[in-house]
Design a protein around this motif. Structure first.
Motif, PDB file in Angstrom:
ATOM      1  N   MET A   1     -42.084  -1.060  45.626  1.00 39.30           N
ATOM      2  CA  MET A   1     -42.869  -1.087  44.395  1.00 39.30           C
ATOM      3  C   MET A   1     -44.035  -2.064  44.536  1.00 39.30           C
ATOM      4  O   MET A   1     -44.004  -3.006  45.283  1.00 39.30           O
ATOM      5  N   GLY A   2     -45.045  -1.794  43.792  1.00 32.79           N
ATOM      6  CA  GLY A   2     -46.166  -2.720  43.773  1.00 32.79           C
ATOM      7  C   GLY A   2     -47.013  -2.695  45.018  1.00 32.79           C
ATOM      8  O   GLY A   2     -47.589  -3.698  45.407  1.00 32.79           O
ATOM      9  N   ASN A   3     -47.105  -1.512  45.686  1.00 40.69           N
ATOM     10  CA  ASN A   3     -47.882  -1.442  46.922  1.00 40.69           C
ATOM     11  C   ASN A   3     -49.311  -1.896  46.715  1.00 40.69           C
ATOM     12  O   ASN A   3     -49.890  -2.612  47.532  1.00 40.69           O
ATOM     13  N   PHE A   4     -49.901  -1.484  45.615  1.00 41.79           N
ATOM     14  CA  PHE A   4     -51.310  -1.813  45.363  1.00 41.79           C
ATOM     15  C   PHE A   4     -51.506  -3.317  45.303  1.00 41.79           C
ATOM     16  O   PHE A   4     -52.400  -3.869  45.932  1.00 41.79           O
ATOM     17  N   CYS A   5     -50.662  -3.984  44.525  1.00 40.62           N
ATOM     18  CA  CYS A   5     -50.825  -5.433  44.377  1.00 40.62           C
ATOM     19  C   CYS A   5     -50.508  -6.166  45.671  1.00 40.62           C
ATOM     20  O   CYS A   5     -51.113  -7.178  45.976  1.00 40.62           O
ATOM     21  N   ARG A   6     -49.519  -5.655  46.443  1.00 39.60           N
ATOM     22  CA  ARG A   6     -49.220  -6.324  47.697  1.00 39.60           C
ATOM     23  C   ARG A   6     -50.426  -6.303  48.620  1.00 39.60           C
ATOM     24  O   ARG A   6     -50.711  -7.248  49.333  1.00 39.60           O
TER      25      ARG A   6
ATOM     26  N   PRO B   1     -35.837   2.092  34.040  1.00 42.03           N
ATOM     27  CA  PRO B   1     -35.903   1.436  35.339  1.00 42.03           C
ATOM     28  C   PRO B   1     -35.229   0.072  35.288  1.00 42.03           C
ATOM     29  O   PRO B   1     -35.109  -0.550  34.231  1.00 42.03           O
ATOM     30  N   THR B   2     -34.797  -0.382  36.450  1.00 41.63           N
ATOM     31  CA  THR B   2     -34.110  -1.675  36.498  1.00 41.63           C
ATOM     32  C   THR B   2     -35.082  -2.837  36.325  1.00 41.63           C
ATOM     33  O   THR B   2     -34.709  -3.888  35.859  1.00 41.63           O
ATOM     34  N   ASN B   3     -36.342  -2.632  36.729  1.00 39.17           N
ATOM     35  CA  ASN B   3     -37.342  -3.693  36.611  1.00 39.17           C
ATOM     36  C   ASN B   3     -38.449  -3.278  35.653  1.00 39.17           C
ATOM     37  O   ASN B   3     -39.237  -2.400  35.959  1.00 39.17           O
ATOM     38  N   ARG B   4     -38.498  -3.890  34.490  1.00 39.19           N
ATOM     39  CA  ARG B   4     -39.581  -3.665  33.538  1.00 39.19           C
ATOM     40  C   ARG B   4     -40.329  -4.985  33.379  1.00 39.19           C
ATOM     41  O   ARG B   4     -39.714  -6.031  33.237  1.00 39.19           O
ATOM     42  N   HIS B   5     -41.647  -4.897  33.365  1.00 35.26           N
ATOM     43  CA  HIS B   5     -42.423  -6.125  33.303  1.00 35.26           C
ATOM     44  C   HIS B   5     -43.609  -5.932  32.380  1.00 35.26           C
ATOM     45  O   HIS B   5     -44.235  -4.879  32.369  1.00 35.26           O
ATOM     46  N   ASN B   6     -43.898  -6.968  31.599  1.00 41.44           N
ATOM     47  CA  ASN B   6     -44.965  -6.896  30.608  1.00 41.44           C
ATOM     48  C   ASN B   6     -46.283  -7.381  31.196  1.00 41.44           C
ATOM     49  O   ASN B   6     -46.342  -8.401  31.891  1.00 41.44           O
ATOM     50  N   PHE B   7     -47.325  -6.614  30.896  1.00 40.78           N
ATOM     51  CA  PHE B   7     -48.667  -6.916  31.366  1.00 40.78           C
ATOM     52  C   PHE B   7     -49.600  -6.971  30.171  1.00 40.78           C
ATOM     53  O   PHE B   7     -49.274  -6.496  29.083  1.00 40.78           O
ATOM     54  N   VAL B   8     -50.798  -7.552  30.401  1.00 31.04           N
ATOM     55  CA  VAL B   8     -51.832  -7.585  29.373  1.00 31.04           C
ATOM     56  C   VAL B   8     -53.074  -6.909  29.943  1.00 31.04           C
ATOM     57  O   VAL B   8     -53.395  -7.053  31.134  1.00 31.04           O
ATOM     58  N   ALA B   9     -53.776  -6.153  29.102  1.00 31.80           N
ATOM     59  CA  ALA B   9     -54.980  -5.453  29.536  1.00 31.80           C
ATOM     60  C   ALA B   9     -56.152  -6.424  29.622  1.00 31.80           C
ATOM     61  O   ALA B   9     -56.417  -7.180  28.679  1.00 31.80           O
ATOM     62  N   LEU B  10     -56.856  -6.406  30.754  1.00 30.90           N
ATOM     63  CA  LEU B  10     -58.016  -7.268  30.955  1.00 30.90           C
ATOM     64  C   LEU B  10     -59.318  -6.592  30.523  1.00 30.90           C
ATOM     65  O   LEU B  10     -60.322  -7.264  30.276  1.00 30.90           O
TER      66      LEU B  10
ATOM     67  N   GLU C   1     -45.913  -2.424  28.815  1.00 28.53           N
ATOM     68  CA  GLU C   1     -44.716  -2.550  29.632  1.00 28.53           C
ATOM     69  C   GLU C   1     -44.847  -1.569  30.791  1.00 28.53           C
ATOM     70  O   GLU C   1     -44.941  -0.358  30.594  1.00 28.53           O
ATOM     71  N   VAL C   2     -44.926  -2.105  31.990  1.00 30.36           N
ATOM     72  CA  VAL C   2     -45.074  -1.263  33.175  1.00 30.36           C
ATOM     73  C   VAL C   2     -43.697  -0.791  33.617  1.00 30.36           C
ATOM     74  O   VAL C   2     -42.794  -1.587  33.885  1.00 30.36           O
ATOM     75  N   LEU C   3     -43.546   0.532  33.675  1.00 27.95           N
ATOM     76  CA  LEU C   3     -42.255   1.132  33.983  1.00 27.95           C
ATOM     77  C   LEU C   3     -42.131   1.558  35.434  1.00 27.95           C
ATOM     78  O   LEU C   3     -41.024   1.671  35.954  1.00 27.95           O
ATOM     79  N   ASP C   4     -43.266   1.837  36.077  1.00 28.68           N
ATOM     80  CA  ASP C   4     -43.194   2.340  37.445  1.00 28.68           C
ATOM     81  C   ASP C   4     -44.452   1.915  38.188  1.00 28.68           C
ATOM     82  O   ASP C   4     -45.569   2.237  37.776  1.00 28.68           O
ATOM     83  N   THR C   5     -44.286   1.170  39.276  1.00 29.74           N
ATOM     84  CA  THR C   5     -45.427   0.716  40.068  1.00 29.74           C
ATOM     85  C   THR C   5     -45.504   1.411  41.415  1.00 29.74           C
ATOM     86  O   THR C   5     -46.287   1.008  42.269  1.00 29.74           O
ATOM     87  N   SER C   6     -44.713   2.443  41.620  1.00 26.57           N
ATOM     88  CA  SER C   6     -44.726   3.097  42.932  1.00 26.57           C
ATOM     89  C   SER C   6     -45.988   3.897  43.204  1.00 26.57           C
ATOM     90  O   SER C   6     -46.425   3.966  44.349  1.00 26.57           O
ATOM     91  N   PRO C   7     -46.645   4.545  42.203  1.00 20.31           N
ATOM     92  CA  PRO C   7     -47.907   5.213  42.529  1.00 20.31           C
ATOM     93  C   PRO C   7     -48.972   4.162  42.835  1.00 20.31           C
ATOM     94  O   PRO C   7     -49.332   3.373  41.974  1.00 20.31           O
ATOM     95  N   GLU C   8     -49.460   4.142  44.078  1.00 15.32           N
ATOM     96  CA  GLU C   8     -50.377   3.083  44.483  1.00 15.32           C
ATOM     97  C   GLU C   8     -51.682   3.149  43.709  1.00 15.32           C
ATOM     98  O   GLU C   8     -52.373   4.158  43.708  1.00 15.32           O
ATOM     99  N   GLY C   9     -52.020   2.067  43.027  1.00 16.15           N
ATOM    100  CA  GLY C   9     -53.255   2.006  42.268  1.00 16.15           C
ATOM    101  C   GLY C   9     -53.135   2.517  40.845  1.00 16.15           C
ATOM    102  O   GLY C   9     -53.970   2.212  40.011  1.00 16.15           O
ATOM    103  N   TRP C  10     -52.107   3.321  40.557  1.00 12.95           N
ATOM    104  CA  TRP C  10     -51.909   3.882  39.214  1.00 12.95           C
ATOM    105  C   TRP C  10     -50.454   3.667  38.819  1.00 12.95           C
ATOM    106  O   TRP C  10     -49.540   4.148  39.484  1.00 12.95           O
ATOM    107  N   TRP C  11     -50.250   2.933  37.735  1.00 14.87           N
ATOM    108  CA  TRP C  11     -48.888   2.631  37.293  1.00 14.87           C
ATOM    109  C   TRP C  11     -48.575   3.393  36.012  1.00 14.87           C
ATOM    110  O   TRP C  11     -49.475   3.735  35.236  1.00 14.87           O
ATOM    111  N   TYR C  12     -47.296   3.620  35.800  1.00 14.74           N
ATOM    112  CA  TYR C  12     -46.860   4.284  34.571  1.00 14.74           C
ATOM    113  C   TYR C  12     -46.428   3.206  33.584  1.00 14.74           C
ATOM    114  O   TYR C  12     -45.615   2.340  33.909  1.00 14.74           O
ATOM    115  N   ALA C  13     -46.971   3.247  32.369  1.00 19.84           N
ATOM    116  CA  ALA C  13     -46.747   2.157  31.417  1.00 19.84           C
ATOM    117  C   ALA C  13     -46.646   2.683  29.994  1.00 19.84           C
ATOM    118  O   ALA C  13     -47.043   3.811  29.680  1.00 19.84           O
ATOM    119  N   THR C  14     -46.119   1.823  29.137  1.00 23.58           N
ATOM    120  CA  THR C  14     -46.006   2.096  27.702  1.00 23.58           C
ATOM    121  C   THR C  14     -46.716   0.995  26.933  1.00 23.58           C
ATOM    122  O   THR C  14     -46.595  -0.186  27.273  1.00 23.58           O
TER     123      THR C  14
END
Length: 512
Positions: A1-6, A48-57, A77-90
């Motif tokens: 997960m998080g390929n883009f950020c890595r 998902p087992t890992n949910r993390h909160n983000f803020v829009a810049l 709330e980002v639910l899926d970071t596996s699509p590189e560069g595009w995440w699925y969020a609520t």
């Protein structure tokens, strides 16, 4: 997960370490699907087992029905970071604040958000921008006295700098750090940068002025793809494109301002039939699409199934740097702006250098100009597949033609290209920048240039060119490729051009 950020957001590691942890077996299975080119459905039904909160810049307007629109400051709330560069969020909205029919979940560009309570989420944090760019942004209309930002230090890795607009000029302060915390003067230390900002918002205490509002952020990042759906599938239907306004034309075709999917402004390069072999182009374009840097034009998609071939990229509204330098806008440019544009190009080329990729045709005509004095390298790699036909090229070998006035001698003689031959071309680009787009080797034909270069001739110093800049050009034109500087060195020299210790104000001198 998080390929883009890595890959692209290493600075987030200290505030979002979960992005840099090794995946578990489930994630490996999911990644295998991504690597195989199979789009994975977002986890709509399973939490998902890992949910993390983000803020829009920044604001983002949905481009497709699968996207999620949001505004600066929205919590997600980002639910899926596996699509590189595009995440699925609520979207995380207060009860009763939703609008009828409002979409609450979808894909978002990963470079538009930052983890909640991270330094990247703060409106005053601008990351790794240069001192020159800092001054440009703080001097923009709309910023009042006390406008400020904190950025990563250019010269001291891991440290920060505070830049403040005092109403007339921008002043810079080094933020130092030791085991006690952050400080300008050891008389006052702070455990966090947030505490640092809070204090100096209420007390000048050595600064030229109290901090007021964060600098206005006008530079919006470019998503690395048109949408989540085109991240892997990038041969798109040409019927999804509208050609709106012709921006220019050249030996290979035309460049248009266009619209994709009725939502997204793009640039569309239409190539004349026979300009290149589609198979050769697609091999090169596959590499080009994966090259991602803020100072490189992002290749979005292609249309190659019929003529004319379309190349779809991000839109740079001011066109080529060559035309920009030669027209009225160029007359408004002075040395600081010229050095800044050169530094931005060097930054993009340093990235290509790090990726072992060669441009082959670096020149002002292949640098594009965007809003807010942004300059990006374009057409990298296309020289390999274009079938060149004009008077300014030299045929070194069968089916190989070169823009001789920009090409390094060893590339002319033996068709040997390297990142060092790109450095030679960068020296010519510096000449174009400082002369407002003049033709190099004016009055000479291509074969005459080759003869003179072999005898050690170099372009004389232009009348308005500082000695220091001309020395950089001469280094780029060293006869021995190995003795030419790297683009990393060129970037550093240009970003630090005329910078010395007087650029930073010593807060101790102001503490009462």
């Amino acid at each position: 997960m998080g390929n883009f950020c890595r890959k692209h957001c290493i600075c987030m590691q200290r505030c979002a370490p979960w992005l840099f942890q090794e995946s578990d077996d489930g994630d490996n299975t999911a990644q295998a699907g991504v690597d195989a080119g199979i789009p994975l459905p977002p986890p709509r039904d399973q939490k998902p087992t890992n949910r993390h909160n983000f803020v829009a810049l920044f604001d983002y307007q949905a481009r497709t029905i699968d996207d999620l629109s949001f505004r600066t400051g929205d919590k997600l709330e980002v639910l899926d970071t596996s699509p590189e560069g595009w995440w699925y969020a609520t979207l995380l909205l207060d009860s009763g604040s939703t609008q009828p029919g409002q979409t609450l979940s979808g894909y978002i560009p990963a470079n538009y958000v930052a983890p909640v309570q991270s330094i990247e989420a703060e409106p005053w944090f601008f990351g790794p921008i240069t001192r020159a760019d800092t001054e440009k942004q703080l001097l923009c209309p709309g910023n009042q006295a006390g406008a400020f930002l904190i950025r990563e230090s250019e010269s001291q890795k891991g440290e920060f700098s505070l830049s403040v607009f005092d109403g007339a000029v921008v002043k810079h302060y080094r933020i130092r750090k030791d085991e006690e915390g952050f400080f300008l003067s050891r008389k006052k230390t702070f455990k966090t940068l947030n505490a640092f900002v809070d204090y100096y918002t209420n007390n000048s205490d050595g600064l030229c002025v109290k901090l007021s509002k964060p600098c206005i952020k006008k530079k919006v990042p470019t998503p690395f793809d048109l949408s989540y759906n085109t991240a892997d599938k990038w041969e798109i239907d040409r019927n999804s494109l509208q050609l709106l306004k012709k921006l220019g034309s050249g030996q290979f075709g035309e460049v248009w301002e266009g619209l994709w999917n009725n939502t997204t402004p793009v640039a569309i390069k239409t190539l004349k039939p026979g300009s290149m072999d589609p198979k050769d182009f697609l091999r090169e374009a596959q590499i080009m699409k994966n090259l991602r840097h803020a100072k490189l034009i992002q290749l979005y998609a292609v249309c190659t199934l019929e003529d004319p071939i379309y190349i779809i990229t991000e839109l740079m509204r001011h066109g080529s740097l060559l035309e920009y330098l030669q027209n009225d806008a160029g007359s408004q440019l002075h040395l600081p702006e010229q050095i800044d544009m050169a530094a931005q190009v060097a930054s993009g080329m340093a990235y290509l250098e790090s990726q072992n990729y060669i441009h082959r045709d670096l020149a002002a005509r292949n640098v594009l100009v965007g809003e807010h004095n942004v300059y990006k390298v374009a057409d990298f790699g296309l020289a390999r597949v274009f079938k060149l036909e004009n008077e300014n090229v030299y045929e070194a070998k069968h089916e190989t033609k070169l823009p001789v006035k920009w090409t390094a001698p060893e590339a002319i003689r033996s068709n040997k290209f390297s990142i060092k031959s790109d450095v030679w071309s960068f020296g010519i680009l510096l000449f174009e920048i400082i002369t407002y787009g003049k033709m190099p080797y004016s009055g000479l034909m291509g074969y005459q240039v080759i003869q003179k270069l072999d005898k050690g001739y170099r372009i004389p110093k232009p009348d308005n060119c500082p000695n220091k800049l001309y020395e950089i050009m001469l280094k780029c034109w060293n006869a021995e490729p190995k003795d030419r500087p790297t683009f990393e060195t060129l970037q550093w020299e240009l970003e630090d051009y005329d910078m010395d210790s007087t650029c930073y104000t010593d807060a101790n001198a102001f503490v009462k």
